[in-house]
Design a protein around this motif. Structure first.
Motif, PDB file in Angstrom:
ATOM      1  N   ASP A 159       1.285  -5.927  -7.790  1.00  0.00           N
ATOM      2  CA  ASP A 159       1.982  -5.013  -7.150  1.00  0.00           C
ATOM      3  C   ASP A 159       3.489  -5.497  -7.094  1.00  0.00           C
ATOM      4  O   ASP A 159       4.185  -5.064  -6.440  1.00  0.00           O
ATOM      5  N   ARG A 162       6.308  -2.680  -7.125  1.00  0.00           N
ATOM      6  CA  ARG A 162       6.616  -2.070  -5.988  1.00  0.00           C
ATOM      7  C   ARG A 162       7.523  -3.012  -5.078  1.00  0.00           C
ATOM      8  O   ARG A 162       8.773  -2.603  -4.637  1.00  0.00           O
ATOM      9  N   SER A 186       8.278   0.300   3.672  1.00  0.00           N
ATOM     10  CA  SER A 186       7.498   0.256   2.515  1.00  0.00           C
ATOM     11  C   SER A 186       6.906  -1.206   2.395  1.00  0.00           C
ATOM     12  O   SER A 186       5.723  -1.306   2.339  1.00  0.00           O
TER      13      SER A 186
END
Length: 394
Positions: A159, A162, A186
């Motif tokens: 991840d 991100r 986020s």
């Protein structure tokens, strides 16, 4: 007369010239902030250390002002996530930070050294496989601390794109309010879900440990994780990139370091002092009238501490404008702050830098810049200074 915060640098490695001149005049100067707030700029080492150690100064976000225009992080409108203890005062700060201290002991982090060495070797293998020329930031400086903090926290490295994108957006001074808030939301949402998953499937990682302890709520664990994830890879990545750059530009220093590996521990401290990537703070607000270095800081006034200026104060460090990896380790520098807000991961960052610098220059003894200094983009637009990209060859 009051001054305004300087941002123009004379070279990639030197802070704005005005900071040195003002420090010679007085360690604290009155400064006008964007929007007209009358506060202070601290450039002297002793004064900066005194402010950081004084409980009469607050770190709470709503009391602060940025020294540069950054509408995206306006303290008057910025909503801070739960658990983000960097911008809190005791007792809230103490309650949130206390459960983390056992995770960052020297003994525990020393046990991580073999794994950090393995991660570094794997990253260098991949960089060698990419071939020259390569971007040292993308291929080395960013992956090493990202992998380490992911493993420590229990965040899947898959991840990484991100969280690296969101953290870069949140730390970019030009980001608009909705961009910063969106990036923070986020990251917070991602870590909130991750903390929830650790409840059902715990592992041997920091977030699982916080969930098991039960001292913090899931929201607070997400906020703590957000702070550690962003700080844990952005700052160390900046130091790895900028530190490699300054050593390549000072071949005599690099030769001395290669000739005597025992110098590495002191060299890391010297690089931290000399480069001081936290170039826009920290910030504090006076809770009452406080006298520091002969100046009275009034209740409510904001103080910006210039770490680059304090770390080159000749009152504290001999010949401070020179980079010298052979000097005795410059203890007392403020690259990690001081007092109750001193960087929680400073031992980890030091270990990563010692391992990563040595491995990089051992693996690539002919490492060199593959661009002119004018072509190296600097992170003057970020709250953490460094290089955006560093083209290298070998």
């Amino acid at each position: 007369m009051t001054i305004t915060f300087p941002t123009k640098r004379p070279s990639p490695f030197d802070p704005p010239e005005e900071l040195r001149r003002w420090r010679e005049e007085a360690p604290i100067q009155p400064m006008t902030y964007p929007g007209g707030h009358e506060g202070w700029l601290v450039t002297g080492h002793a004064a900066a250390r005194a402010v950081l150690a004084d409980a009469r100064f607050s770190s709470r976000l709503e009391r602060l002002r940025w020294p540069v225009v950054w509408e995206g992080a306006d303290p008057a409108t910025f909503v801070q996530p739960p658990g983000f203890f960097m911008q809190l005062d005791p007792p809230d700060h103490t309650r949130l930070r206390r459960p983390l201290t056992a995770q960052f002991t020297v003994r525990r982090l020393k046990a991580l050294e073999p794994r950090i060495s393995q991660i570094t070797a794997e990253v260098l293998d991949a960089m060698e496989g990419v071939g020259a020329p390569a971007d040292l930031v993308r291929e080395f400086a960013l992956p090493v601390p990202s992998l380490v903090i992911c493993e420590l926290l229990g965040v899947p490295y898959a991840d990484r794109e991100r969280f690296q994108h969101d953290s870069a957006t949140a730390l970019r001074i030009g980001s608009a309010q909705e961009e910063v808030m969106g990036a923070m939301a986020s990251l917070f949402g991602y870590l909130y879900e991750l903390a929830g998953s650790k409840q059902a499937n715990p592992a041997d990682d920091l977030i699982s440990g916080l969930v098991a302890d039960g001292e913090l709520t899931q929201e607070e664990i997400a906020g703590v994780g957000l702070l550690l994830l962003v700080a844990g890879h952005e700052t160390t990545a900046a130091m790895l990139g900028l530190g490699a750059y300054v050593l390549l530009e000072n071949p005599g220093q690099l030769t001395a370091l290669r000739a005597n590996p025992a110098l590495m521990e002191g060299a890391v401290e010297e690089l931290l002092r000399y480069l001081s990537v936290a170039h826009l703070g920290p910030l504090r607000a006076a809770l009452e009238d406080v006298e520091i270095a002969g100046r009275t800081i009034r209740r409510g006034q904001v103080v910006t501490l210039s770490i680059p200026a304090a770390n080159r104060d000749p009152e504290r460090f001999p010949d401070p404008e020179a980079l010298d990896v052979t000097r005795p380790a410059p203890t007392g520098h403020l690259a990690f702050g001081h007092g109750i807000h001193q960087c929680l991961g400073h031992h980890l960052a030091r270990i990563e830098m010692r391992i990563a610098y040595r491995a990089l220059f051992d693996r690539f003894p002919a490492l060199r810049l593959a661009a002119s200094p004018e072509e190296v983009p600097m992170r003057t637009d970020m709250t953490i200074y460094g290089v955006h990209r560093l083209p290298v060859a070998w």
